[in-house]
Scaffold this motif. Sequence first.
Motif, short mmCIF file in Angstrom:
data_model
loop_
_atom_site.label_atom_id
_atom_site.label_comp_id
_atom_site.label_asym_id
_atom_site.label_seq_id
_atom_site.Cartn_x
_atom_site.Cartn_y
_atom_site.Cartn_z
N GLY A 68 -14.49 -20.31 15.45
CA GLY A 68 -14.66 -18.87 15.28
C GLY A 68 -16.10 -18.49 15.56
O GLY A 68 -16.84 -19.25 16.19
N THR A 71 -20.24 -15.82 10.23
CA THR A 71 -20.79 -14.59 9.64
C THR A 71 -21.73 -13.83 10.58
O THR A 71 -22.27 -12.80 10.20
N LEU A 73 -20.51 -12.22 12.73
CA LEU A 73 -19.71 -11.00 12.84
C LEU A 73 -20.20 -9.92 11.87
O LEU A 73 -20.11 -8.73 12.17
N LYS A 74 -20.73 -10.31 10.71
CA LYS A 74 -21.23 -9.32 9.76
C LYS A 74 -22.38 -8.51 10.37
O LYS A 74 -22.51 -7.31 10.12
N CYS A 113 -7.50 -7.62 12.24
CA CYS A 113 -8.19 -6.48 11.66
C CYS A 113 -7.27 -5.76 10.68
O CYS A 113 -6.06 -6.03 10.64
N TYR A 151 -8.53 -6.42 5.61
CA TYR A 151 -9.94 -6.38 6.02
C TYR A 151 -10.51 -5.00 5.70
O TYR A 151 -9.81 -4.00 5.80
N GLU A 155 -14.02 -3.72 10.13
CA GLU A 155 -14.28 -5.15 10.26
C GLU A 155 -13.07 -5.86 10.87
O GLU A 155 -11.95 -5.37 10.83
N TYR A 156 -13.34 -7.04 11.42
CA TYR A 156 -12.30 -7.86 12.04
C TYR A 156 -12.72 -9.32 11.95
O TYR A 156 -13.86 -9.63 11.57
N ASP A 157 -11.83 -10.20 12.31
CA ASP A 157 -12.17 -11.62 12.39
C ASP A 157 -11.69 -12.16 13.72
O ASP A 157 -10.76 -11.62 14.33
N ALA A 159 -10.89 -15.84 16.04
CA ALA A 159 -10.73 -17.28 16.20
C ALA A 159 -10.21 -17.51 17.62
O ALA A 159 -9.70 -16.60 18.26
#
Length: 348
Positions: A68, A71, A73-74, A113, A151, A155-157, A159
């Motif tokens: 991934g 952080t 992403l933050k 998301c 979430y 924000e999203y994640d 991978a």
Amino acid sequence: MTEPSRTSLSYRDAGVDIDAGDQLVENIKPFARRTMRPEVLAGIGGFGGLVEISKKYREPVLVSGTDGVGTKLKLAFELNRHDTVGIDLVAMSVNDILVQGAEPLFFLDYFACGKLDVTTATEVIKGIAHGCEQAGCALIGGETAEMPGMYPAGEYDLAGFAVGVVEKSQIITGESIQPGDVVLGLASNGAHSNGYSLIRKVLHLAEADFTATFDGDRSLAEVVMAPTRIYVKPMLKLMANLPVKGMAHITGGGITENIPRVLPEHCVAQIDAASWQLPKLFQWLQQAGNIASQEMYRTFNCGIGMAVVVAAEHAEEAIRQLTAEGETVYRIGHVRLRDSNEHQTQVA
């Protein structure tokens, strides 16, 4: 117990917009199309991607990797910068499978998301496609998951995973590494995608101004969000010309924890910290966070994104070829015999 509502509900009422998902697929198709390889039989849009293995391999071995962005992403959310984290996502997987000699074939992503913002998601996946172009691998599919309540807003994640192929006889294991071999370091673009929990803590404590000019004409925001460098094409070209004994992608665990992953038990990589200049970002992090040098080397790449081990007689030619391909290369150390139980990478 109240009676259930008689109002006709839809998936959209529950927070999932199928039309937005369909629009995202249409938006990304042109970017994915530019990454296609001859081996791809079916890509974006189906239930699964179809890829055949090139006939040029006699004994093909598939190599896979997944990762991934962490952080980092933050910071992307805080700075509203979403155009390069997709490159990070690809780089973390393709650089990992590269170290075993594999040529990346294809990549798939997972974007999750709470509420799908098509504009933001398009920027992210456009970056993924750009990373695939840099690596020469095809973006053949992925998954967009809209999950209300999972979430925070905005924000999203991310991978993803990559699959590559290598001739069985050419798998790089590090087994042939021996004392006297040379360790080369390929320069990083910055912190890449590792150590960002500590980076964010230092930025917070220092009350950093992201808009301030930090390095040359770049702002601090540009420096901390610089995407992970993808080493695939230069290294594949080098491996076709010279025997490479081992490689280590410098990710989580930094220099001291990643190089041992490719070394035989009886060997130590002796790294000379004076052989390259610590980039300004890492100088600032160390000073602002009062971070010990050894902690720096076991947390960050400190300016070295990929370590490459070659025989001493091949070192200068490897440097020449990699430099010709646009890499900045340092002769950062050598391999020596290991004393009893000492750590397999020593930085001094």
